[in-house]
Enzyme design. Structure first.
Site, short mmCIF file in Angstrom:
data_model
loop_
_atom_site.label_atom_id
_atom_site.label_comp_id
_atom_site.label_asym_id
_atom_site.label_seq_id
_atom_site.Cartn_x
_atom_site.Cartn_y
_atom_site.Cartn_z
CE LYS A 32 139.98 19.26 8.20
NZ LYS A 32 138.92 19.63 8.95
CG ASP A 59 140.17 22.42 11.06
OD1 ASP A 59 140.23 23.67 11.34
OD2 ASP A 59 139.29 22.07 10.18
CG LEU A 60 140.23 22.09 18.00
CD1 LEU A 60 140.51 21.93 19.50
CD2 LEU A 60 138.81 21.39 17.65
CE LYS A 61 138.06 26.16 10.22
NZ LYS A 61 137.70 24.62 9.90
CG LEU A 62 141.25 28.02 19.86
CD1 LEU A 62 141.20 26.59 19.14
CD2 LEU A 62 142.41 27.99 20.96
CG HIS A 63 137.82 34.52 16.53
ND1 HIS A 63 137.31 34.81 15.28
CD2 HIS A 63 138.22 35.65 17.05
CE1 HIS A 63 137.31 36.05 15.13
NE2 HIS A 63 137.83 36.69 16.23
CG ASP A 64 137.35 33.78 23.52
OD1 ASP A 64 137.46 34.93 24.02
OD2 ASP A 64 136.88 32.98 23.85
CB ILE A 65 139.90 37.94 24.75
CG1 ILE A 65 140.11 36.90 25.87
CG2 ILE A 65 138.58 38.81 24.73
CD1 ILE A 65 139.58 37.55 27.36
CG ASN A 67 144.81 35.72 29.80
OD1 ASN A 67 145.67 35.56 29.54
ND2 ASN A 67 143.58 35.33 30.57
CB THR A 68 140.52 33.12 26.31
OG1 THR A 68 140.10 34.05 27.52
CG2 THR A 68 139.61 31.75 26.12
CB THR A 119 136.02 28.71 1.33
OG1 THR A 119 135.87 27.72 2.05
CG2 THR A 119 137.39 28.71 0.89
NE ARG A 181 135.07 16.96 -3.44
CZ ARG A 181 135.37 17.19 -2.27
NH1 ARG A 181 136.60 17.19 -1.49
NH2 ARG A 181 134.51 17.57 -1.27
NE ARG A 211 132.65 16.02 1.87
CZ ARG A 211 132.06 17.07 1.23
NH1 ARG A 211 130.63 16.92 1.52
NH2 ARG A 211 132.44 18.12 1.14
O1 C5P Z 1 135.25 16.22 2.30
P1 C5P Z 1 136.10 17.40 1.85
O2 C5P Z 1 137.32 17.07 1.16
O3 C5P Z 1 135.17 18.54 1.08
O4 C5P Z 1 136.75 17.95 3.15
C1 C5P Z 1 137.46 19.10 3.31
C2 C5P Z 1 137.55 19.35 4.79
O5 C5P Z 1 138.32 20.62 4.77
C3 C5P Z 1 136.69 19.41 5.57
O6 C5P Z 1 136.86 18.91 6.87
C4 C5P Z 1 136.05 21.00 5.83
O7 C5P Z 1 135.58 21.50 6.91
C5 C5P Z 1 137.53 21.57 5.57
N1 C5P Z 1 137.61 22.83 5.03
C6 C5P Z 1 137.18 23.16 3.74
N2 C5P Z 1 137.23 24.57 3.40
C7 C5P Z 1 137.67 25.54 3.97
C8 C5P Z 1 138.15 25.11 5.27
C9 C5P Z 1 138.10 23.71 5.77
O8 C5P Z 1 136.51 22.34 3.12
N3 C5P Z 1 137.71 26.53 3.62
#
Ligand code: C5P
Length: 232
Positions: A32, A59-65, A67-68, A119, A181, A211
């Site tokens: 990612k 993972d760039l999470k686009l949000h605009d009009i 057309n853009t 979240t 985790r 992480r």
């Molecule tokens: O290091 P960690 O396992 O917490 O990374 C989780 C990844 O998922 C990060 O890139 C974080 O930005 C992304 N993410 C998240 N919770 C979301 C959406 C994306 O932790 N709701």
């Protein structure tokens, strides 16, 4: 695509990400690339990681009009990523435009998934800041249903929501879930977490793990442990 572990490469330079990825001499992880790395290094980083044989979730999470977003998605489809995303809050029309932009002349396109409510947004901030007064889980399911209606392939969601998303939108609608985790690991700043094995049981299609792998003493072993728990 089947179940897979996506490694969140939250690094700020090409040098860091390559020294991390160089450790993986066997199975090449699905990677990612988020805003930090993309804004630091530009589209070249996507091409380079792809050339090394990794699948990519951009993972760039686009949000605009609409057309853009359509035009931006058309640029991203040329980068040959495997998955990319946008905010469902941009409306159904924006999501439909995104699909149009992402679809190549030959009809193929990367998978497109939606962020519902982040979240980091809770009931209180949603009501006070956004004036959305419905229960947050209903809002999440409504946004997921909108994404499905607009022709998207799935959503990013908490593993705790994955089962309900599948009930609402169907088994084929993808759930991509961060917040993972190990049972014996450090939770860090994540609030609601699941182990890879639990995420598998609940029906996540992809887990996004940062992480627990990137900061592990032995990242390859941590990755293999995730794969063993989630995919096998
Ligand atoms: O290091 P960690 O396992 O917490 O990374 C989780 C990844 O998922 C990060 O890139 C974080 O930005 C992304 N993410 C998240 N919770 C979301 C959406 C994306 O932790 N709701």
């Amino acid at each position: 695509m089947g179940k897979d572990v996506i490694v969140a490469c939250d690094f700020s330079s090409a040098e860091q990400v390559f020294s991390f990825l160089d450790q993986f001499t066997g199975r090449k992880p699905f990677v990612k690339i988020g805003m930090e790395l993309f804004y630091a290094e530009g589209p070249a980083i996507v091409r380079e990681i792809k050339k090394r044989g990794h699948k990519i979730f951009l993972d760039l999470k686009l949000h605009d009009i609409p057309n853009t977003v359509k035009k931006a998605m058309s640029v991203l489809s040329g980068l040959d990523v495997d998955i990319t995303n946008l905010h469902a809050g941009g409306t159904c029309r924006m999501m439909e435009a995104a699909i149009e932009g992402l679809t190549r002349p030959d009809g193929t396109r990367p998978l497109l998934i939606a962020v519902t409510q982040l979240t980091s947004t809770d009931q209180e901030s949603m009501e006070q800041d956004l004036l959305i007064r419905e229960p947050i889980d209903q809002v999440v399911m409504h946004y997921a249903a909108n994404a499905k209606k607009a022709g998207l392939d799935g959503v990013v969601c908490s593993p705790l929501e994955a089962g309900k998303v599948h009930d609402t939108c169907g088994a084929d609608f993808l759930t991509v879930t961060p917040g993972v985790r190990f049972a014996d690991g450090d939770i860090g700043d994540q609030k609601r977490v699941m182990t890879p094995a639990e995420a598998k049981r609940i029906g996540s299609d992809y887990i996004v793990v940062g992480r627990p792998i990137t900061a592990a003493e032995d990242p390859v072993a941590a990755y293999e442990r995730c794969v063993a728990e989630f995919c096998d």
